[in-house]
Scaffold this active site. Structure first.
Site, PDB file in Angstrom:
ATOM      1  N   ARG A 103       0.896  -0.407  28.085  1.00 26.49           N
ATOM      2  CA  ARG A 103       0.642   0.528  26.995  1.00 26.49           C
ATOM      3  C   ARG A 103       1.415   0.170  25.728  1.00 26.49           C
ATOM      4  O   ARG A 103       0.875   0.231  24.619  1.00 26.49           O
ATOM      5  CB  ARG A 103       0.981   1.956  27.446  1.00 26.49           C
ATOM      6  CG  ARG A 103       0.797   3.038  26.379  1.00 26.49           C
ATOM      7  CD  ARG A 103      -0.460   2.891  25.545  1.00 26.49           C
ATOM      8  NE  ARG A 103      -1.668   2.704  26.344  1.00 26.49           N
ATOM      9  CZ  ARG A 103      -2.779   2.150  25.871  1.00 26.49           C
ATOM     10  NH1 ARG A 103      -2.832   1.702  24.622  1.00 26.49           N
ATOM     11  NH2 ARG A 103      -3.834   2.020  26.643  1.00 26.49           N
ATOM     12  N   LYS A 138       2.119   2.082   1.549  1.00 25.62           N
ATOM     13  CA  LYS A 138       1.681   3.210   2.376  1.00 25.62           C
ATOM     14  C   LYS A 138       1.568   2.740   3.824  1.00 25.62           C
ATOM     15  O   LYS A 138       0.479   2.566   4.368  1.00 25.62           O
ATOM     16  CB  LYS A 138       0.358   3.762   1.856  1.00 25.62           C
ATOM     17  CG  LYS A 138       0.466   4.358   0.454  1.00 25.62           C
ATOM     18  CD  LYS A 138      -0.882   4.815  -0.067  1.00 25.62           C
ATOM     19  CE  LYS A 138      -0.759   5.368  -1.481  1.00 25.62           C
ATOM     20  NZ  LYS A 138      -2.081   5.771  -2.040  1.00 25.62           N
ATOM     21  N   LYS A 170       5.226   3.917 -12.465  1.00 24.80           N
ATOM     22  CA  LYS A 170       4.097   4.801 -12.227  1.00 24.80           C
ATOM     23  C   LYS A 170       4.159   6.002 -13.168  1.00 24.80           C
ATOM     24  O   LYS A 170       5.077   6.125 -13.986  1.00 24.80           O
ATOM     25  CB  LYS A 170       4.069   5.221 -10.759  1.00 24.80           C
ATOM     26  CG  LYS A 170       3.893   4.011  -9.818  1.00 24.80           C
ATOM     27  CD  LYS A 170       3.885   4.386  -8.366  1.00 24.80           C
ATOM     28  CE  LYS A 170       2.610   5.094  -7.964  1.00 24.80           C
ATOM     29  NZ  LYS A 170       1.437   4.200  -8.011  1.00 24.80           N
ATOM     30  N   GLU A 200       1.517   1.140 -14.247  1.00 21.47           N
ATOM     31  CA  GLU A 200       0.292   1.869 -13.890  1.00 21.47           C
ATOM     32  C   GLU A 200      -0.239   2.570 -15.125  1.00 21.47           C
ATOM     33  O   GLU A 200       0.505   3.262 -15.827  1.00 21.47           O
ATOM     34  CB  GLU A 200       0.603   2.888 -12.799  1.00 21.47           C
ATOM     35  CG  GLU A 200      -0.588   3.753 -12.407  1.00 21.47           C
ATOM     36  CD  GLU A 200      -0.200   4.864 -11.447  1.00 21.47           C
ATOM     37  OE1 GLU A 200      -0.346   4.664 -10.240  1.00 21.47           O
ATOM     38  OE2 GLU A 200       0.268   5.912 -11.928  1.00 21.47           O
ATOM     39  N   ASP A 221      -5.527   2.464 -12.567  1.00 21.81           N
ATOM     40  CA  ASP A 221      -5.658   3.477 -11.523  1.00 21.81           C
ATOM     41  C   ASP A 221      -6.883   4.351 -11.713  1.00 21.81           C
ATOM     42  O   ASP A 221      -7.065   4.976 -12.759  1.00 21.81           O
ATOM     43  CB  ASP A 221      -4.390   4.344 -11.507  1.00 21.81           C
ATOM     44  CG  ASP A 221      -4.326   5.243 -10.288  1.00 21.81           C
ATOM     45  OD1 ASP A 221      -4.636   4.761  -9.181  1.00 21.81           O
ATOM     46  OD2 ASP A 221      -3.957   6.422 -10.435  1.00 21.81           O
TER      47      ASP A 221
END
Length: 283
Positions: A103, A138, A170, A200, A221
């Protein structure tokens, strides 16, 4: 594909922790009760659905940590396409180790192969264009190096690995700094000569301001394909262009057709479904 293997230093602690989590304080009660300690067995890792393999070395380590003498014969190395029924590798040795490690090995192998498979689908969708598919930060906590490796196995490329290898300004950075210009000025003053700066932008007006200052890359973006085409024309080779925002295999071709250099996709690492792979007993 020239896929450089991961160093075991990057995944050995993860595999060890996963085995400890599974074995707990008493070990594998089921296998230890049923399987004689000296019994040997042969098993195969087989694909249950079409996809791309990634994570074989990690899966093998899960077995070899339990029994170093486990033998592995690889039929489909990382980066290889597979169809339902394809034998990926044959494992032989201690039956207890094969059953106990199953597993943990499959958790890593199925997850990473799922990322490679999803990446390959998007890469194939834009194969006629110059754009490269890249992943993001992410990622599953603790698994970033492995998941980014899986993206490479699927034919994609990697964005920055962490906060420490590039500057990416950002919208919140811009808001707190009081505008694009002060954010860029502070970033450029603090960054070393080897560190690239990316900004960004959400609008073509913001892009114009960034280009006037000078940046290494711009993250475009959530722009439409038409806006992306205009942005690429404005940049005119002065910076790398990266498109981002709700990209799928279906929407990627129109985005790539705009002429952008990169298309970044977060779900490749945070939401790609696992590839169904099983461990089948042979003898």
């Amino acid at each position: 594909m020239n896929l450089c293997p991961l160093s075991p230093l990057l995944f050995e602690p993860l595999v060890r922790a996963a085995l400890v989590e599974d074995l707990g304080r008493a070990g594998d009660l089921t296998t230890d009760a049923i399987v004689p300690p000296d019994l040997r067995a042969t098993t195969v890792l087989a694909a249950r659905q079409s996809g791309v393999v990634a994570g074989l070395d990690i899966a093998a380590l899960a077995f070899r940590m339990l029994e170093p003498g486990i033998g592995l014969v690889v039929e489909r190395p990382d980066g290889s396409p597979v169809e339902p029924g394809s034998v990926i590798a044959t494992l032989s040795g201690s039956a207890r180790a094969l059953l106990t490690g199953e597993r943990t090995a499959l958790n890593f192998l199925c997850h990473l192969s799922g990322i490679a498979t999803a990446t390959a689908a998007v890469v194939s969708a834009i194969s006629e264009y110059k754009a490269h598919i890249v992943c993001t930060r992410k990622t599953t906590p603790g698994l970033r190096a492995l998941e980014k490796y899986a993206v490479r196995a699927g034919g994609g490329s990697n964005h920055r690995f962490g906060l420490d290898d590039a500057v990416l300004i950002k919208d919140n950075h811009v808001a707190i700094a009081g505008g694009i210009l002060p954010a860029l000025e502070r970033a450029r003053a603090a960054a070393g000569h080897m560190v690239k700066v990316e900004l960004e932008v959400d609008t073509l007006a913001q892009l114009e301001e960034a280009l006037a200052f000078g940046v290494d890359a711009v993250l475009l973006d959530n722009m439409t394909p038409d806006e992306l085409r205009q942005a690429v024309a404005m940049v005119n080779g002065r910076a790398l262009t990266e498109a981002s925002g709700r990209v799928t295999a279906a929407t990627a071709p129109a985005i790539a057709a705009s002429g952008v250099d990169l298309i970044s996709i977060g779900w490749l690492t945070h939401s790609a479904p696992a590839l169904d792979i099983g461990l089948d007993y042979q003898s």
